[in-house]
Design a protein around this motif. Structure first.
Motif, PDB file in Angstrom:
ATOM      1  N   GLY A 170       7.259 -26.159 -87.186  1.00 28.58           N
ATOM      2  CA  GLY A 170       7.206 -26.165 -88.454  1.00 28.58           C
ATOM      3  C   GLY A 170       6.418 -24.923 -88.697  1.00 28.58           C
ATOM      4  N   THR A 173       6.120 -30.316 -90.999  1.00 28.18           N
ATOM      5  CA  THR A 173       7.928 -30.199 -90.906  1.00 28.18           C
ATOM      6  C   THR A 173       8.887 -30.737 -89.594  1.00 28.18           C
ATOM      7  OG1 THR A 173       7.915 -28.451 -92.816  1.00 28.18           O
ATOM      8  CG2 THR A 173       9.054 -28.357 -91.183  1.00 28.18           C
ATOM      9  N   GLY A 174       7.355 -29.406 -88.766  1.00 27.19           N
ATOM     10  CA  GLY A 174       8.334 -29.791 -87.452  1.00 27.19           C
ATOM     11  C   GLY A 174       7.897 -30.827 -86.332  1.00 27.19           C
ATOM     12  N   VAL A 175       7.429 -31.866 -86.544  1.00 29.71           N
ATOM     13  CA  VAL A 175       6.604 -33.061 -86.412  1.00 29.71           C
ATOM     14  C   VAL A 175       8.002 -33.892 -86.158  1.00 29.71           C
ATOM     15  CG1 VAL A 175       5.891 -35.157 -86.592  1.00 29.71           C
ATOM     16  CG2 VAL A 175       4.118 -33.286 -86.475  1.00 29.71           C
ATOM     17  N   LEU A 217      10.626 -32.883 -87.134  1.00 32.15           N
ATOM     18  CA  LEU A 217      12.131 -32.603 -86.408  1.00 32.15           C
ATOM     19  C   LEU A 217      12.765 -32.894 -85.291  1.00 32.15           C
ATOM     20  CD1 LEU A 217      14.522 -30.301 -86.445  1.00 32.15           C
ATOM     21  CD2 LEU A 217      12.411 -28.703 -86.178  1.00 32.15           C
ATOM     22  N   TYR A 218      11.216 -32.700 -84.313  1.00 29.84           N
ATOM     23  CA  TYR A 218      10.419 -33.122 -82.703  1.00 29.84           C
ATOM     24  C   TYR A 218      11.617 -34.844 -83.145  1.00 29.84           C
ATOM     25  CZ  TYR A 218       8.424 -33.280 -78.169  1.00 29.84           C
ATOM     26  OH  TYR A 218       8.348 -33.310 -77.109  1.00 29.84           O
ATOM     27  N   ARG A 274       3.864 -41.186 -85.061  1.00 27.56           N
ATOM     28  CA  ARG A 274       3.690 -39.758 -84.861  1.00 27.56           C
ATOM     29  C   ARG A 274       2.299 -39.402 -86.296  1.00 27.56           C
ATOM     30  NH1 ARG A 274       6.397 -37.238 -80.670  1.00 27.56           N
ATOM     31  NH2 ARG A 274       7.807 -38.873 -79.445  1.00 27.56           N
ATOM     32  N   GLN A 318      12.912 -36.534 -85.079  1.00 27.52           N
ATOM     33  CA  GLN A 318      14.617 -36.981 -85.478  1.00 27.52           C
ATOM     34  C   GLN A 318      15.102 -36.213 -84.177  1.00 27.52           C
ATOM     35  OE1 GLN A 318      16.583 -37.761 -87.989  1.00 27.52           O
ATOM     36  NE2 GLN A 318      18.370 -37.113 -87.333  1.00 27.52           N
ATOM     37  N   GLY A 320       5.003 -29.811 -81.826  1.00 28.48           N
ATOM     38  CA  GLY A 320       5.426 -30.014 -83.866  1.00 28.48           C
ATOM     39  C   GLY A 320       5.487 -29.561 -84.711  1.00 28.48           C
ATOM     40  N   ALA A 330       3.072 -28.533 -90.434  1.00 25.80           N
ATOM     41  CA  ALA A 330       3.538 -29.630 -89.269  1.00 25.80           C
ATOM     42  C   ALA A 330       3.891 -30.760 -89.846  1.00 25.80           C
ATOM     43  CB  ALA A 330       1.776 -30.092 -89.007  1.00 25.80           C
TER      44      ALA A 330
END
Lengths: 219, 219
Positions: free
Chosen positions: A159, B158-160, B162-163, B176, B165, A155, B156
């Motif tokens: 990002g 943003t990506g966490v 997205l994953y 998380r 989701q 993740g 971080a």
């Protein structure tokens, strides 16, 4: 299929995948044209639809080809291996169309009606293997769970690259990846391992761009 | 403009922004319809174009309204404040259409021709303020630079999300987020502060969903 026919089919599939990656990387999903992909690959539309069925199927295949684009050439293990994979990834994201398109499509997939975590799960598996090896070697703090750490790193990398892409086309992604590990290692690794891990961005170079070819686990 | 007219204009703008957020959250950029947004808001198309010029302008406004959706009600400071903001964010991302649509559009913006980091920069500013305060209070390790840490946390998060989701519609995003801080605090905070920071997901609750209303900096 006879062996030569099978080999030709594999080669054709690879040509199409690479041409599609270039097209998706440049134009995104909506802007990409199947006609242009067929032209770039030098194949027939029939061949494309034989292998991929639809534009969405082709996009899924590109998304899932990402991790195949990463092979750190440095022989490292455990936590150093995980760090090296992310350093190669940061560098290749600036030049490899399969990786670039895969990451772009995985991030933007909601815009074309997909909700598919499998490319992220692929990264998680690869990273989880490094972390399980690290655990066996006694590199991890006892409270660091390899699978949960792998999920967080997947993740975080997703990002961090997205933010860097918007800011500067990912020019400083290697530096941001090194910084990520500086922040994370104290919470993941036992102290002497955290001190020993090498975070030199040059470790992300590959043979073909004049980079280092051999290393070790650092220290 | 006279004051009542000005107030009406502000209210109209807010109605349109909220209606647009609901439409973008449900359908994404390409699927969203200006006619539907006008209907949802109960305004005229003329009013919409007076305030936002274009669909892309409306999407930009929704992206940049994200951080206004976050107000932790717990009175905390420094590093605990930063943690609390992310806990409110994790919770509100499950229910607040302005936040959900803003995050979705910011992630998918490449698909509709935008490359605009300003919503991420907004988060970075807010988080940087907490981290500079933390530095003044002696909470940070000397090697932790407030602005660089803020940039990493923005990426971080943003990506966490997205994953999460893609995996489960963000159902476990609070968990998380707590895990992210367990991994990060040892690399950011001096040891006694790292031990004192409260990572209870309940801190992300707000008055209106029956959550805690007052706290302190924990410990």
């Amino acid at each position: 299929m006879s062996r030569p026919t099978q080999e030709r089919a594999v080669r054709t599939r690879e040509l199409i995948l690479k041409a599609a990656a270039e097209e998706f990387d440049e134009k995104g999903y909506a802007g990409a044209s199947i006609t242009k992909i067929v032209d770039r690959a030098g194949v027939t539309a029939g061949a494309l639809y034989f292998h991929f069925q639809s534009k969405q199927g082709l996009a899924s295949a590109v998304m899932n080809a990402q991790s195949g684009a990463i092979e750190p050439l440095i022989g490292s293990e455990g936590l150093q291996r995980l760090v090296d994979i992310t350093l190669v990834w940061a560098r290749q994201l600036q030049v490899d169309p399969v990786l670039r398109a895969g990451v772009r499509l995985a991030v933007e997939q909601g815009s074309f009606g997909l909700q598919d975590a499998s490319s992220y799960q692929g990264w998680r598996t690869i990273m989880g293997e490094c972390l399980h090896e690290a655990a066996r070697k006694g590199e991890l703090r006892p409270e660091a769970d390899p699978d949960r750490v792998a999920a967080f790193v997947v993740g975080a990398c997703t990002g961090v690259q997205l933010y860097a892409q918007l800011l500067n086309g990912r020019k400083d992604l290697t530096e941001r990846t090194v910084h990520m590990w500086e922040l994370l290692l104290p919470g993941i690794a036992v102290p002497d391992v955290a001190d020993r891990i090498e975070l030199d961005g040059e470790r992300g170079k590959r043979h073909d761009d004049g980079g280092v070819a051999d290393g070790g686990t650092g220290g």
